[in-house]
Every structure is written in structure tokens, then in C-alpha cells.
Write a protein that holds these residues in place. Structure first.
Motif, mmCIF file in Angstrom:
data_model
loop_
_atom_site.group_PDB
_atom_site.id
_atom_site.type_symbol
_atom_site.label_atom_id
_atom_site.label_comp_id
_atom_site.label_asym_id
_atom_site.label_seq_id
_atom_site.Cartn_x
_atom_site.Cartn_y
_atom_site.Cartn_z
ATOM 1 N N GLY A 109 0.693 -1.114 -0.029
ATOM 2 C CA GLY A 109 -0.111 -0.087 -0.075
ATOM 3 C C GLY A 109 0.848 1.303 -0.135
ATOM 4 N N HIS A 110 2.209 1.230 -0.410
ATOM 5 C CA HIS A 110 2.853 2.514 -0.506
ATOM 6 C C HIS A 110 1.928 3.548 -1.271
ATOM 7 N N SER A 111 2.109 4.594 -1.222
ATOM 8 C CA SER A 111 1.305 6.005 -1.676
ATOM 9 C C SER A 111 1.486 5.685 -3.325
ATOM 10 N N GLU A 112 2.796 5.273 -3.662
ATOM 11 C CA GLU A 112 3.052 5.366 -5.200
ATOM 12 C C GLU A 112 2.118 4.224 -5.842
ATOM 13 N N ARG A 113 1.856 3.318 -4.977
ATOM 14 C CA ARG A 113 1.141 1.992 -5.460
ATOM 15 C C ARG A 113 -0.398 2.449 -5.584
ATOM 16 N N ARG A 114 -0.672 3.334 -4.603
ATOM 17 C CA ARG A 114 -2.166 3.609 -4.490
ATOM 18 C C ARG A 114 -2.421 4.852 -5.744
ATOM 19 N N THR A 115 -1.652 5.743 -5.734
ATOM 20 C CA THR A 115 -2.090 6.877 -6.622
ATOM 21 C C THR A 115 -1.541 6.611 -8.138
ATOM 22 N N LEU A 116 -0.433 5.765 -8.534
ATOM 23 C CA LEU A 116 -0.180 5.460 -9.797
ATOM 24 C C LEU A 116 -0.701 4.135 -10.323
ATOM 25 N N HIS A 117 -1.430 3.160 -9.453
ATOM 26 C CA HIS A 117 -1.753 2.035 -9.738
ATOM 27 C C HIS A 117 -3.214 1.755 -9.209
ATOM 28 N N GLY A 118 -3.617 2.635 -8.693
ATOM 29 C CA GLY A 118 -5.184 2.852 -8.245
ATOM 30 C C GLY A 118 -5.460 1.548 -7.204
ATOM 31 N N GLU A 119 -4.356 1.046 -6.386
ATOM 32 C CA GLU A 119 -4.584 0.270 -5.280
ATOM 33 C C GLU A 119 -5.184 0.689 -4.231
ATOM 34 N N ASP A 120 -6.478 0.298 -3.691
ATOM 35 C CA ASP A 120 -7.109 0.797 -2.652
ATOM 36 C C ASP A 120 -7.070 -0.060 -1.224
ATOM 37 N N ASP A 121 -7.589 0.018 -0.303
ATOM 38 C CA ASP A 121 -7.433 -0.744 1.062
ATOM 39 C C ASP A 121 -7.839 -2.303 0.950
ATOM 40 N N ALA A 122 -8.576 -2.489 -0.002
ATOM 41 C CA ALA A 122 -9.121 -3.806 -0.091
ATOM 42 C C ALA A 122 -8.004 -4.681 -0.726
ATOM 43 N N VAL A 123 -7.399 -4.053 -1.822
ATOM 44 C CA VAL A 123 -6.179 -4.514 -2.411
ATOM 45 C C VAL A 123 -4.883 -4.733 -1.216
ATOM 46 N N SER A 124 -4.811 -3.782 -0.387
ATOM 47 C CA SER A 124 -3.841 -3.627 0.744
ATOM 48 C C SER A 124 -4.136 -4.921 1.461
ATOM 49 N N HIS A 125 -5.492 -5.071 1.736
ATOM 50 C CA HIS A 125 -5.679 -6.258 2.828
ATOM 51 C C HIS A 125 -5.254 -7.600 2.208
ATOM 52 N N ARG A 126 -5.570 -7.826 0.725
ATOM 53 C CA ARG A 126 -5.357 -9.049 0.200
ATOM 54 C C ARG A 126 -3.684 -9.163 0.094
ATOM 55 N N LYS A 127 -3.103 -8.170 -0.062
ATOM 56 C CA LYS A 127 -1.581 -8.298 -0.140
ATOM 57 C C LYS A 127 -1.113 -8.664 1.124
ATOM 58 N N LEU A 128 -1.466 -7.944 2.216
ATOM 59 C CA LEU A 128 -1.231 -8.283 3.491
ATOM 60 C C LEU A 128 -1.224 -9.760 3.757
ATOM 61 N N THR A 129 -2.499 -10.157 3.337
ATOM 62 C CA THR A 129 -2.650 -11.760 4.059
ATOM 63 C C THR A 129 -1.788 -12.632 3.226
ATOM 64 N N ALA A 130 -1.753 -12.420 1.972
ATOM 65 C CA ALA A 130 -0.778 -13.130 0.935
ATOM 66 C C ALA A 130 0.827 -13.027 1.618
ATOM 67 N N ALA A 131 1.104 -11.926 2.089
ATOM 68 C CA ALA A 131 2.354 -11.720 2.551
ATOM 69 C C ALA A 131 2.683 -12.583 3.970
ATOM 70 N N LEU A 132 1.421 -12.605 4.832
ATOM 71 C CA LEU A 132 1.472 -13.273 6.008
ATOM 72 C C LEU A 132 1.375 -14.945 5.821
ATOM 73 N N ARG A 133 0.692 -15.202 4.737
ATOM 74 C CA ARG A 133 0.540 -16.606 4.433
ATOM 75 C C ARG A 133 2.008 -17.042 4.387
ATOM 76 N N HIS A 134 2.779 -16.426 3.857
ATOM 77 C CA HIS A 134 4.247 -16.966 3.330
ATOM 78 C C HIS A 134 5.344 -16.552 4.310
ATOM 79 N N GLY A 135 4.936 -16.040 5.589
ATOM 80 C CA GLY A 135 6.128 -15.654 6.409
ATOM 81 C C GLY A 135 6.774 -14.211 6.398
ATOM 82 N N LEU A 136 6.229 -13.426 5.484
ATOM 83 C CA LEU A 136 6.681 -12.089 5.529
ATOM 84 C C LEU A 136 6.093 -11.361 6.364
ATOM 85 N N THR A 137 6.934 -10.262 6.684
ATOM 86 C CA THR A 137 6.491 -9.243 7.615
ATOM 87 C C THR A 137 5.885 -7.997 6.848
#
Ligand SMILES: O=C[C@H](O)COP(=O)(O)O
Length: 271
Positions: A109-137
Motif C-alpha cells: 500500500g505504498h502511496s505510489e502504488r495507491r496513486t499510480l496503480h489505483g490500489e485501494d485498502d481492499a487490495v492492501s488487505h489481500r496483499k497483507l494476507t498473502a504476505a502473512l501466508r508466506h511468512g513475510l512481515t
């Protein structure tokens, strides 16, 4: 109570360098080598103040080889991650691949992802859970634009981003996460939020996490400030009670400047 001056911290400070789309894999190796030499020469204690770099995807394998081969004490992460684990997602990079490359962290959810690629909080949520699934912080980035700051709604706006991204996560998942407060108007502009602004937002973020996920999650959560950080302003921001580290963009591309930010305690002693 956090002490920022006698060497005792509630949470291990994290100084993170987001290289954005800069430095190819050869330049990455040179920078990581020089950074480590400078810090090692200065007797930097990497356990006491953690140092992380976030190179472009194409540099990660070279950084992994160097860090593992020479047993360097710094850690690294990626600047983005796919919300999906595998499949027909051309151009995407999965958390599983990043984990295999030895990444500890990933920006979400870096602001450059949000503004340049239209990522919203729902996308951030899905990315967060993907990271956590694979042991990334995950290092979740939140923060307001200039218009929101001028309207005086920056705290509500930033808390809404936090809640949107964390919604549905367990206390266990939130504990040990990292959240970076990056006011968009301060990114790459030379404008820095004052230490008071950084403290106000970080305190609000911690209080919100405490109310939703419990005190333990809030105490473990590391909160970073990002936006035009340099060696000349790092120490004053890190003096604040709820600021546990920094997410540095431009200044992380210069090994001497970034090392000087990492050694912020030196500035506290000599200021
Ligand atoms: O991820 C880092 C931030 O976007 C801050 O960038 P900056 O230090 O160049 O303002």
C-alpha cells in the motif's frame, strides 16, 4: 516507557531504505557492500537498530547471494507483492517467491502504488494476507494527501486506511506487523512532517490498534515515519515516543547518508 536516549527501547527500531525504481542489480551489490562496511566500521549494533533495504525485484537475488554468502547483518524486503499465490497473473510476483529469496519484509500500500496503480485498502488487505501466508512481515504504508491535511481530516483518513487494510486479521497477525505513516505531501518533496505531526499520527495508529486488537498487539506494533527523511532530521523524529523507525526513500540511495540516518543515536548524543 520507551527510552530513546539511554539505549533501551520497547521495540527494536527499524531503519528501512525504499530504493523505489533505482539501482540495477550490480549497483545494488555495491551499495549493500559499502553500507555494511560503513556501519561495521562504526561498530553499529544491528540487533539494537535493525537495518533493511527494499531493492527492485530484479536486484533481490543478487542481494540475497551477497547477504547470505558474506553473512551480512542487514535484512531486505520487496517493494510490492501480488495478492495471489500463483497462476495466470502476468507481471506479478508472489509472496512465496519473495519468501524463497530470503525477504523478511514487503511494502504494502505504498502511496505510489495507491496513486499510480489505483490500489485501494481492499487490495492492501489481500496483499497483507498473502504476505502473512508466506511468512513475510508486511510494512503497511498509510498517510494522507495535501488536500486531506489542509481539511484537517488527516487522522480519520489515515485510521480508515489502517482499518480497511487490517479488517478481518487476527490479533496474532497484527502483532509484529509494521505500519509506516507517510504523509503523501512529504514524499520526495523536501517537506517533512514535524516530529509532533509524526508522533500525533503514530500515537493515534497505536491507540486504534490497541482498541481493536488489544494492548499486546499495540505494544508489539512498530510504527515508522516516512517522507523526506535525511540525516539532519532523523534523530528529532525518532525522539518521539511512538515513532519506532523510518522509511527512507531518496536518502537511502546514498550509502553514507543512509548510514548516518541508521546511526541516529549518534546525532542524539552530539546534538
Ligand atoms: O518509501 C519511502 C517514502 O516514499 C519516502 O520517500 P522520500 O524519503 O524520498 O521522501
Amino acid at each position: 516507557m520507551t527510552s530513546k536516549t539511554n539505549g533501551v527501547y520497547d521495540r527494536t527500531p527499524l531503519i528501512a531504505g525504499n530504493w523505489k525504481m533505482n539501482l540495477d542489480h550490480q549497483q545494488a551489490v555495491t551499495l549493500v557492500q559499502k553500507l555494511t562496511w560503513i556501519l561495521t566500521d562504526a561498530d553499529h549494533d544491528f540487533e539494537k537498530v535493525e537495518v533493511a533495504v527494499f531493492p527492485p525485484f530484479t536486484d533481490l537475488r543478487s542481494v540475497q547471494t551477497l547477504v547470505a554468502g558474506d553473512r551480512l547483518p542487514l535484512v531486505y524486503g520487496a517493494q510490492d507483492v501480488s495478492a495471489e499465490d500463483s497462476g495466470a497473473f502476468t507481471g506479478e510476483i508472489s509472496a512465496q517467491f519473495l519468501s524463497k529469496l530470503g525477504c523478511r519484509y514487503v511494502l504494502v500500500g505504498h502511496s505510489e502504488r495507491r496513486t499510480l496503480h489505483g490500489e485501494d485498502d481492499a487490495v492492501s488487505h489481500r496483499k497483507l494476507t498473502a504476505a502473512l501466508r508466506h511468512g513475510l512481515t508486511p510494512v503497511l504504508c498509510v498517510g494522507e494527501g495535501l488536500d486531506v491535511r489542509q481539511d484537517g481530516h488527516h487522522v480519520e483518513h489515515t485510521l480508515a486506511q489502517l482499518r480497511g487494510a487490517l479488517d478481518g486479521l487476527s490479533t496474532e497477525q497484527v502483532t509484529d506487523m509494521v505500519v509506516a505513516y507517510e504523509p503523501v505531501w512529504a514524499i520526495g518533496t523536501g517537506e517533512v512532517a514535524g516530529p509532533d505531526d509524526a508522533q500525533q499520527m503514530c500515537a493515534a495508529l497505536r491507540t486504534d490498534v490497541a482498541s481493536r486488537y488489544g494492548e499486546e498487539a499495540a505494544v508489539g506494533l512498530r510504527l515508522l515515519y516516512g517522507g523526506s527523511v535525511k540525516s539532519s532530521n532523523a534523530a528529532s523524529i525518532l525522539r518521539e515516543k511512538d515513532v519506532d523507525g523510518l522509511l527512507v526513500g531518496g536518502a537511502s540511495l546514498d550509502e553514507a547518508e543512509f548510514a548516518s540516518i541508521v546511526r541516529f543515536e549518534h546525532h542524539l548524543l552530539t546534538d
